[in-house]
Design an enzyme around this catalytic site. Sequence first.
Site, short mmCIF file in Angstrom:
data_model
loop_
_atom_site.label_atom_id
_atom_site.label_comp_id
_atom_site.label_asym_id
_atom_site.label_seq_id
_atom_site.Cartn_x
_atom_site.Cartn_y
_atom_site.Cartn_z
N HIS A 68 -2.68 6.66 4.07
CA HIS A 68 -1.57 5.80 4.21
C HIS A 68 -0.37 5.61 4.01
O HIS A 68 0.43 5.31 3.07
CB HIS A 68 -1.83 4.09 4.05
CG HIS A 68 -1.24 4.06 4.29
ND1 HIS A 68 -1.66 1.82 4.24
CD2 HIS A 68 -0.28 3.34 5.87
CE1 HIS A 68 -0.43 1.45 4.84
NE2 HIS A 68 -0.19 1.66 6.07
N CYS A 128 0.93 -0.82 -0.33
CA CYS A 128 0.27 0.02 0.16
C CYS A 128 0.79 1.34 0.18
O CYS A 128 0.89 2.53 -0.61
CB CYS A 128 -0.79 0.28 1.47
SG CYS A 128 -2.22 -1.13 0.99
#
Length: 580
Positions: A139, A78
């Site tokens: 993130h 990610c």
Amino acid sequence: MKTDVRGKMRALLLLLVFLGATQSHTASRPNIVLLMADDLGIGDPGCYGNKTLRTPNIDRLASGGAKLTQHLAASPLCTPSRASFLTGRYSVRSGMASWNRMGVYVFAASSGGLPPSEVTFAKLVKSQGYSTALIGKWHLGMNCHNRTDFCHHPLRHGFDEFFGVPLSNLRDCKPGEGTVFASATRWLVWVPLQVLGLAVLTLGALRCLGLLRVPLAVFLGLLLLMALLLLLFLCFLHFFPPLNCFLMRGYAVTQQPLSFDNLTQRLTVEATGFIRRHADTPFLLFLSFIHVHTAHFSSKEFARKSRHGPYGDGVEEMDWSVGQVLDVLEELGLADKTLVYFTSDHGAHVEEVTAKGQKHGGSNGIYKGGKANNWEGGIRVPGILRWPGVIEAGVEIDEPTSNMDIFPTVAKLAGSPLPKDRIIDGQDLMPLLQGKSRRSGHEFLFHYCNAYLNAVRWHPPNSSSVWKAFYFTPKFHPQGANGCFDTHVCLCLDGHVTRHRPPLLFDLSTDPGETRPLTPETEPRFQDILRVLQEAADRHAQTLSPGNTLWKPWLQVCCASAAGLSCQCDPQTREPGAGN
């Protein structure tokens, strides 16, 4: 009389030229809607071959535009993948690729993040008058030195609005879904407790038998150490969710811990509301879905409705959200003025299997591997682009492309020059999408496992072959599995990989499943191909210039009214416009 006619004709001609220039300028400055799923496999949408999951809205997006069949995430994890997507650069260039075991951020109070010096596509289009918003998952870090500097926050990277989660959706965020720290807990808590317990029992037995004089203080010390270890573990379980699973609007924490109730609906209302508010001016919306990363969740309208359990429910709810965005574009007459892009940050997480054997990960189709490794299943992702009237409907393109390509594509469409002070690895997609070029702008692509160069891809000019050489591959476990089930994701470090000398070579044009490694006997050009790939890797290494992922209490953000580490907001609080 003739002079009047000529004058009118000249005026008409000038008007037509002006209108043509205006239309050309408008066409080159479309609205931009970027839709990114989390952990969605290329084998999950119906338009990529799935026959059992219902994704009608993703499918209609594909039927109305171009479908990329060799679209690649710049990283199979990610954090580095999203950093590359936003900047058009390999994550090692921005320090967003880790040299250690932990490849992503798991604490909101980490000092690492996307450096303020990096230029995102949001910054570029904002400089051209676009309104920008990020809805959903970030993130990419929060703070540098204290809990209020927000040096890595989306609003510092070109987004006018942010509503979503600054970290990620983790198992720990949803009660009853387990923990992402299972392996760490085993080695840092349960094994030491067992060792200490065994020591107490052994010393007690020796003392009872009169073989060893052990002072009572030793037993008391060992028992206190066990109690302290257990207490610290229980505190961690209690405080981790509120400290790391929360919702933000701008710089403010609005819900802590995060409630999953109608979360997708709330994010969708925010996204469609942004489109409505900016319908008359150019805008860029990045809708970064929290689906379908575990912990899985869905509203009652979608729960237990799919044929693939909680994972399928999440996919179908996400597809509904895609449909809501497409519908509002059509309702406002913006569909023909908007470039829509749909993708996933990397491949499906194949190791997501519950203790009961229920599969919570998605499908990577015919491709080997998945999230966290650079087999095709980990990096080959959906890539769909629609712009009616500009991109031909129903086109399928089987050329190597990257999620880094969105950066230069968006910049050019918005009329922004690319930064001159850094290397941009992405390539403008429009020539390929419009049929002006039949070849990808990428002759070589480099695949990283964290910060380690793992594989190189080569699509030679005037050739249909796509060569891919691996310098190392993960050790799948158990034997014969399609993933690293012992560590939950494949790791990049020695002891967890097999190094290949010479490199492992495949021709993806004839072996997309990477099942038949080539040899000098099966490929006469074997040595020449490896030489070209190595030379490309050496040149690439010359252009390259780790993030801090540890928890730091002084960087922890909390609700404005929270005291200490309680960090609790009323989970039932709903903001105006945030949905029900």
